[in-house]
Design an enzyme around this catalytic site. Sequence first.
Site, PDB file in Angstrom:
ATOM      1  CE  LYS A 287      -4.099  -1.926   2.363  1.00  0.00           C
ATOM      2  NZ  LYS A 287      -4.856  -1.353   1.382  1.00  0.00           N
ATOM      3  NE  ARG A 361     -11.169  -8.698  -3.372  1.00  0.00           N
ATOM      4  CZ  ARG A 361     -11.385  -7.907  -4.361  1.00  0.00           C
ATOM      5  NH1 ARG A 361     -11.406  -8.049  -5.613  1.00  0.00           N
ATOM      6  NH2 ARG A 361     -11.489  -6.744  -3.964  1.00  0.00           N
TER       7      ARG A 361
END
Length: 509
Positions: A287, A361
């Site tokens: 990130k 997910r």
Amino acid sequence: MATQPLFDSSRFDPERVALPGIESVRGIGKADAAVIGVVESNRHPTLIGTTSELESKAAKAGGGLLALLSARGATGEVGEVTELHLPALQLVAVGMGDDLDLRPEDLRRAAGLGVRQVMQAGSAEPRRIVISLDAGADGQVQAVAEGALLAASRFRKLSRVAESAPVETIGILGSNRSSARALAAARITAQAVAVARDWTNLPPNLLGPSDLAEQARGYLKDSKVELEILDEKALDKQGFGGILAVGGGSARPPRLLRLDYRPRGTKRHLVLVGKGITYDSGGFNLKPADSLLTMKHDMAGAADVIAATRAIAELGLGVHVTAYAPLAESMISGSAYRPGDVITTFDGTTVENTNSDCEGRIVLADALARTNQDDADMVVDIATLTGACVVALGPQIAGLMTSDDATADRLLDAAEAAGEEFWQLPITEHVRKLLPSPVADLRSKADRNGGALFAGAFLQHFVAEGTSWAHLDIAGPAWNASDAHDYVPAHATGMGVRTLIELAKSMAG
């Protein structure tokens, strides 16, 4: 000389999240502060909740209460705060708009805004607040109490520097004996939100997967909720390849929590799944530096389902609730999963890892596949899942994707009752056609367009066909990067807990 740690991750400390007392009162009594409402009526301010005691104090201060407030500029506009200092009493008047038919959420926000204003004054001694918003019905009483308690809840800083004293008690004026149940329900709900906020605010070095598992153990110890904790060996034995892959790069191994509350005679079964990434570096798809500081909050979904399940049990709701919290820390190391790796999930589905920052997910896929063994009437997953949802809906509205319109309507009704905002998004056939991978059954990410929808389609793949299912993407409202407002604090908000509780109410027999 050794000093005591500021936080013990091996046990749950209820004192960290202690709320003020809440009670029904008949008068101002020895309160230090009072909160009333002001509405716009025919372009003139009208007071809600004024009492003879307040008018008497206003007279000693030099006039009628309405006249004193009007002289200070009070109009009743929504969100307006006007403060008076009466003899031995701080009075806060909160603007509530021009509609006397107030919704529960209007009352929550007004009560929260008033309490927040009182707290901003600071005090060396705990404050006693009375709220008078003419909330006669139990639903209104509960809303006022929730807003007040949620505003009074605060994260106890990891510091030895003394903070200003908290609110000690909150009295709801005008409530009656039948409101005792409403006040008790408000306290249970607010406590659950406060716990979820506290866990989400904790720094990642103090709350890894095993730490949160132990916190949950202590939190549920005296409840009617059973807890099972699967460690890395059990995860491997049972085939939870997604959770193991995401947690494989960290020195702190993953966990899977399974909570179960099953009161006698229940006919409906609600299954909850909450994403629990205790820190999200993004893995090899690292990130940006500015995003890393707040990635401790990527376990907000797990905190929500744990806290909501205990609250549902404490409220005695007649619905069977099972909750899963897949917990992992996503880090970079020689053992971290790589872009291009193929992962086998709990149900045997193979997934090409096209982006290691899609870890949420992947862990949810394992847990959702496990729910297919639970014979659920409804499955709901909740997660800080996609930045794409924040881009689409902004930071204060959560996304909702469902298997069918009836499920959507039930969730939206629950959210409205809770005062939390969701907006339904579609899962289209076009998006579903993007799921297949050239080297595996599925890929974890396509291009960036419609990213929130792709994530929803991916998750739905792991839920048995015909199951009533909903996906709640709380990536925006789970973390308030702005200043506190009404009953919503800065940083962790606990968004989603109240909606899950209301959903359980709607399914209770």
